[in-house]
Design a protein around this motif. Structure first.
Motif, short mmCIF file in Angstrom:
data_model
loop_
_atom_site.label_atom_id
_atom_site.label_comp_id
_atom_site.label_asym_id
_atom_site.label_seq_id
_atom_site.Cartn_x
_atom_site.Cartn_y
_atom_site.Cartn_z
N TYR A 104 32.03 47.66 62.95
CA TYR A 104 33.49 47.61 62.83
C TYR A 104 34.02 48.97 62.37
O TYR A 104 35.01 49.47 62.89
CB TYR A 104 33.90 46.51 61.86
CG TYR A 104 35.38 46.43 61.61
CD1 TYR A 104 36.25 45.92 62.57
CD2 TYR A 104 35.92 46.86 60.40
CE1 TYR A 104 37.61 45.86 62.35
CE2 TYR A 104 37.28 46.80 60.17
CZ TYR A 104 38.13 46.30 61.14
OH TYR A 104 39.47 46.23 60.91
N LYS A 107 33.90 51.41 65.20
CA LYS A 107 34.98 51.08 66.13
C LYS A 107 36.31 51.64 65.64
O LYS A 107 37.14 52.10 66.43
CB LYS A 107 35.06 49.56 66.32
CG LYS A 107 36.17 49.08 67.21
CD LYS A 107 36.21 47.57 67.25
CE LYS A 107 37.47 47.08 67.92
NZ LYS A 107 37.57 45.62 67.87
N ARG A 108 36.52 51.60 64.33
CA ARG A 108 37.76 52.10 63.73
C ARG A 108 37.73 53.62 63.51
O ARG A 108 38.71 54.19 63.03
CB ARG A 108 38.01 51.41 62.38
CG ARG A 108 38.21 49.91 62.42
CD ARG A 108 39.58 49.51 62.97
NE ARG A 108 40.67 50.14 62.28
CZ ARG A 108 41.43 49.55 61.36
NH1 ARG A 108 41.21 48.29 61.04
NH2 ARG A 108 42.42 50.21 60.79
#
Length: 110
Positions: A104, A107-108
């Motif tokens: 995550y 991804k960010r």
């Protein structure tokens, strides 16, 4: 018919036990109201003391925290964990959640 409980008998039986030591500061109520001072402290395990985020061994410092999950998310995580264990893997739900967080963050862009 009202029965009254003799608290002196109970107090005498409990006095000196590991839960109610004889010299406890709570043994008898104070004679006058007083202000109680509470010292704020961090919970054990919140932040590592005087350590870098990554250890020289490459292992992370793990900190235990509770988070809220959806019932379906937890059930799916448990299922994946059991499947991995049946295949001879570790099946650690914590490791799975840590990996998901790393993915995550990537991804960010963090």
């Amino acid at each position: 018919m009202n029965k009254k409980l003799d608290t002196n008998i109970i107090t005498n039986e409990l006095e000196g036990s590991s839960f109610f030591p004889k010299n406890s500061q709570f043994a008898s109520p104070p004679s006058s109201p007083s202000v109680v001072t509470i010292k704020a402290t961090a919970r054990p395990g919140d932040e590592p003391a005087a350590r870098l985020p990554d250890r020289p061994t490459g292992k992370r410092v793990l900190i235990r925290r509770g988070f809220e999950y959806g019932q379906d998310q937890l059930a799916t995580l448990k299922k994946l964990s059991l499947e991995e264990q049946l295949e001879g893997g570790e099946g650690s739900m914590s490791a799975m959640v840590r990996q998901a967080l790393d993915d995550y963050f990537k991804k960010r862009g963090l």
